[in-house]
Motif scaffolding. Structure first.
Motif, PDB file in Angstrom:
ATOM      1  N   GLY A   1      35.549 -62.607  39.926  1.00  0.00           N
ATOM      2  CA  GLY A   1      35.405 -61.296  39.323  1.00  0.00           C
ATOM      3  C   GLY A   1      35.212 -61.256  37.826  1.00  0.00           C
ATOM      4  O   GLY A   1      35.187 -60.167  37.234  1.00  0.00           O
ATOM      5  N   LEU A   2      35.059 -62.381  37.153  1.00  0.00           N
ATOM      6  CA  LEU A   2      34.811 -62.380  35.715  1.00  0.00           C
ATOM      7  C   LEU A   2      33.312 -62.384  35.458  1.00  0.00           C
ATOM      8  O   LEU A   2      32.580 -63.237  35.956  1.00  0.00           O
ATOM      9  CB  LEU A   2      35.453 -63.603  35.032  1.00  0.00           C
ATOM     10  CG  LEU A   2      36.845 -63.369  34.436  1.00  0.00           C
ATOM     11  CD1 LEU A   2      37.872 -63.196  35.553  1.00  0.00           C
ATOM     12  CD2 LEU A   2      37.233 -64.504  33.509  1.00  0.00           C
ATOM     13  N   SER A   3      32.858 -61.420  34.676  1.00  0.00           N
ATOM     14  CA  SER A   3      31.437 -61.346  34.348  1.00  0.00           C
ATOM     15  C   SER A   3      31.070 -62.492  33.407  1.00  0.00           C
ATOM     16  O   SER A   3      31.874 -62.924  32.580  1.00  0.00           O
ATOM     17  CB  SER A   3      31.119 -60.001  33.687  1.00  0.00           C
ATOM     18  OG  SER A   3      31.868 -59.833  32.489  1.00  0.00           O
ATOM     19  N   GLY A   4      29.860 -62.990  33.548  1.00  0.00           N
ATOM     20  CA  GLY A   4      29.386 -64.053  32.673  1.00  0.00           C
ATOM     21  C   GLY A   4      29.903 -65.425  33.018  1.00  0.00           C
ATOM     22  O   GLY A   4      29.690 -66.382  32.254  1.00  0.00           O
ATOM     23  N   LEU A   5      30.587 -65.573  34.160  1.00  0.00           N
ATOM     24  CA  LEU A   5      31.162 -66.854  34.556  1.00  0.00           C
ATOM     25  C   LEU A   5      30.598 -67.271  35.912  1.00  0.00           C
ATOM     26  O   LEU A   5      30.764 -66.571  36.906  1.00  0.00           O
ATOM     27  CB  LEU A   5      32.684 -66.756  34.637  1.00  0.00           C
ATOM     28  CG  LEU A   5      33.420 -68.010  35.115  1.00  0.00           C
ATOM     29  CD1 LEU A   5      33.242 -69.148  34.125  1.00  0.00           C
ATOM     30  CD2 LEU A   5      34.905 -67.721  35.325  1.00  0.00           C
TER      31      LEU A   5
END
Length: 281
Positions: A175-179
């Protein structure tokens, strides 16, 4: 998003084991050994702050093993994971997610601590965090082969499962954006490499695929790798992408170099520029 490196090293590992078939006359130029053939290494972790989430990538060795165990690695060194997180400006209670690249003791040991002064109760170090690992790496660690058995320590693992805080990256979205999570199998089964989009750049936390800047040449793979030829192929694949995309590589074990960018040379892919992550950004 904000990124910060934290280092809970130094510790020591055998130079021959770290460089495999590479002769000592070569590797000692960059990583000199002591009279026991041990070289100094970092235990570098990464903090990723994204809105109301704070992810810690890897946890170092922790401090719960006995003196005899730590004597092999010149530990303890006076640092603790939680104190270094506080030095970076956070509290242990702020950590919402812990991503374990793999479950070898020098990456997962700090995930669990003694929760009482009598050192009898083991619990996750980060009470508010979800602990992420690939499901096949978890199974690999829980049914270890003879080569890796000494590094997969049940006391680092079972409290995570018993707490209900364990999650598998191949079954749930972090759920972490950019990962983005990449998986490699040369060092151990389904080791996770976090690939991060940050400030217009691509960063790769190399874990033990490329543990230091000295390991950038393709044949420089560790004696610890369970599938060295696979590790070399995986390394070449991501090194090519790193040069083409001008990625920043972050090294977990390099005692001198936090991060680097690469270039092609007559001798192959080599480090072009190195320094602290903040400097390269």
């Amino acid at each position: 998003m904000q990124l910060k490196t934290i280092d809970v090293g130094p510790f020591k590992l055998d130079g021959g084991a770290m460089f495999g078939v590479v002769p000592k006359t070569i590797w000692q130029r960059t990583n000199p050994a002591d009279d026991r053939n041990l070289c100094e290494w970092a235990l570098r972790c990464l903090l990723i702050e994204d809105d109301n989430r704070l992810m810690l990538v890897d946890t170092g060795t922790g401090d719960k093993q006995n003196d005899r165990f730590f004597a092999f690695y010149d530990l303890p060194n006076g640092k603790t994971l939680t104190s270094e997180i506080e030095r970076a400006g956070y509290a242990a209670s702020d950590v919402t997610d812990v991503l374990l690249t793999h479950l070898h003791f020098d990456h997962a040991g700090g995930a669990v601590h003694y929760a009482d002064t009598d050192r009898t109760i083991l619990a996750p170090t980060f009470a508010n965090a979800t602990y992420w690992v690939h499901g096949e790496q978890w199974h690999w660690a829980m049914t270890p082969n003879p080569r890796e058995r000494a590094t997969y320590l049940r006391e680092n693992l079972l409290p995570l499962q018993e707490s209900g805080q364990l999650a598998f990256t191949n079954e749930r979205d972090h759920g972490l954006s950019g990962l983005e999570l990449l998986y490699v199998d040369g060092h151990t089964e389904k080791m996770t490499l976090p690939k991060i989009q940050y400030a217009g750049r691509t960063l790769l936390f190399c874990a033990d695929l490329i543990p230091s800047a000295s390991h950038v040449p393709i044949p420089y793979v560790m004696g610890y790798d369970i599938r060295p030829l696979v590790a070399m192929s995986e390394k070449e694949h991501y090194l090519e992408q790193a040069v083409d995309g001008d990625w920043i590589l972050v090294f977990d074990h390099d005692p001198y170099v936090e991060a680097a960018v690469l270039e092609r040379t007559e001798k192959g892919i080599r480090v072009k520029q190195s320094g602290r992550l903040a400097e390269l950004l």
